[in-house]
Structures are given as C-alpha cells and as structure tokens.
Write a protein that holds these residues in place. Structure first.
Motif, short mmCIF file in Angstrom:
data_model
loop_
_atom_site.label_atom_id
_atom_site.label_comp_id
_atom_site.label_asym_id
_atom_site.label_seq_id
_atom_site.Cartn_x
_atom_site.Cartn_y
_atom_site.Cartn_z
N GLU A 81 -2.96 -33.77 27.23
CA GLU A 81 -1.72 -33.89 26.47
C GLU A 81 -1.84 -33.20 25.11
O GLU A 81 -2.95 -32.97 24.62
CB GLU A 81 -1.36 -35.37 26.28
N ALA A 82 -0.72 -32.92 24.51
CA ALA A 82 -0.68 -32.27 23.20
C ALA A 82 -1.41 -33.13 22.17
O ALA A 82 -1.22 -34.34 22.11
CB ALA A 82 0.77 -32.07 22.76
N GLY A 83 -2.28 -32.50 21.40
CA GLY A 83 -3.00 -33.19 20.34
C GLY A 83 -4.04 -34.19 20.82
O GLY A 83 -4.49 -35.02 20.05
N ALA A 84 -4.45 -34.10 22.07
CA ALA A 84 -5.38 -35.08 22.63
C ALA A 84 -6.65 -34.41 23.15
O ALA A 84 -6.73 -33.18 23.26
CB ALA A 84 -4.71 -35.84 23.76
N SER A 85 -7.63 -35.24 23.49
CA SER A 85 -8.87 -34.79 24.13
C SER A 85 -9.05 -35.55 25.42
O SER A 85 -8.59 -36.69 25.56
CB SER A 85 -10.08 -35.07 23.24
N LYS A 86 -9.73 -34.91 26.37
CA LYS A 86 -9.99 -35.56 27.65
C LYS A 86 -11.37 -35.14 28.13
O LYS A 86 -11.76 -33.98 28.03
CB LYS A 86 -8.92 -35.17 28.67
N SER A 87 -12.12 -36.10 28.68
CA SER A 87 -13.45 -35.83 29.21
C SER A 87 -13.38 -35.55 30.70
O SER A 87 -12.50 -36.05 31.39
CB SER A 87 -14.38 -37.03 28.96
#
Length: 170
Positions: free
Chosen positions: A135-141
């Motif tokens: 998502e916009a402005g997010a981080s994901k592992s």
C-alpha cells in the motif's frame, strides 16, 4: 560565434564523450556489464551476505537491475533483511522488506539470486516474490524461497542479490 569555434566545440564534445564513455545515467560498473538478469554490480540495488547458520545479513551494497526509472525505483524499494538456509535445511530463503514511499499502491515482482564466492561449488539458485501488494506509504515483508539442491549444508552460498525488481499499479 565563428564557424571554426563551433567546429572546435563539436570536436571537444566528441572527444569528451569518447574519453569518458557513454555510460548512461547510473555511472560506471564496479564488476561487469549492466545486462538484464545479470548479477554483476551496478549502482542502486541490494546485495547481502550470510552464512548457512541462519545469520543475518552483513551489509547492503549493490545488485544488477537494469531498465527504466520504474525498475530502478522498484529496486531501491527492496531491502534484503536476511539470507539463510531454512530451519529444515531444504530451502534457501531471502527475507525482504519492500517499502512503497509513493502515494499509490503497487504490486512488486522481485527476483533474487543466491551466490557463492568466486570458485565455489554453488549452483545457480534463483527465487522470486511475485505480486506482493504494498500500500501507499507502507512496508511489507516477504520471503523469496527456492529448494536447496546442493549436497552440503548450504555454506557454499554466501550472499543473495536482487537481480530484477519491477512494480506495477496495484
């Protein structure tokens, strides 16, 4: 400006390009060419060392992604957190964090290569993460995993690198 001055400037410009080389916008290579899918070094990617004991990375340097600005941006969004063998010793695993600092969501595709030191017995090992929505402005592992096909404990693999990264609107 006289014609001879224009010619002199043109010759100077050609000589300057010839001496410096037309290297593109990302500068000189540190370890080879910039061909797509290459694992040679170029500016802007991720390269992470590890050992088979599951230790974490020992640094981020560079990978080998080429292409337009979207590919470069996608590569910069990927951070390698760890390269190791799985606990059961059957898989090579690269743990990644993808950070989308833009204002719209993206789907990321990342291809990793597990590498050994020069002259090691490491077979070609590649792993992918596909359609990872961030998502916009997010981080994901995520984890990029591939079966271990060697005969030992995986110690022939000392690092992993991002060889390609791409993002599309998600």
């Amino acid at each position: 400006m006289k014609l001879r001055h224009v010619r002199a400037l043109a010759v100077f410009g050609i000589a300057l390009v010839a001496l410096t080389g037309a290297r593109g916008s990302h500068g000189a290579s540190c370890g080879g060419g910039h061909s797509s899918g290459s694992s040679s070094s170029s500016s802007g990617g991720s390269d992470s060392s590890s050992s088979s004991g599951g230790s974490s990375t020992s640094g981020v340097t560079s990978g080998g992604v080429t292409g337009g600005s979207s590919a470069r941006k996608a590569e910069r969004d990927v951070r390698i957190d760890e390269c190791a063998m799985s606990a059961d010793g059957k898989n090579l695993v690269a743990k990644l964090t993808v950070t989308n600092s833009d204002s719209i969501p993206y789907l990321y595709d990342v291809t990793m290569q597990f590498k050994g030191d020069t002259g090691s017995s490491a077979n070609l090992a590649m792993a992918k993460v596909e359609d990872l929505k961030v998502e916009a402005g997010a981080s994901k592992s995520a984890e990029a995993t591939t079966p271990y096909t060697g005969q030992g404990n995986g110690s022939e693999y000392t690092k992993c690198v991002v060889v390609s990264a791409d993002r599309t609107l998600g």
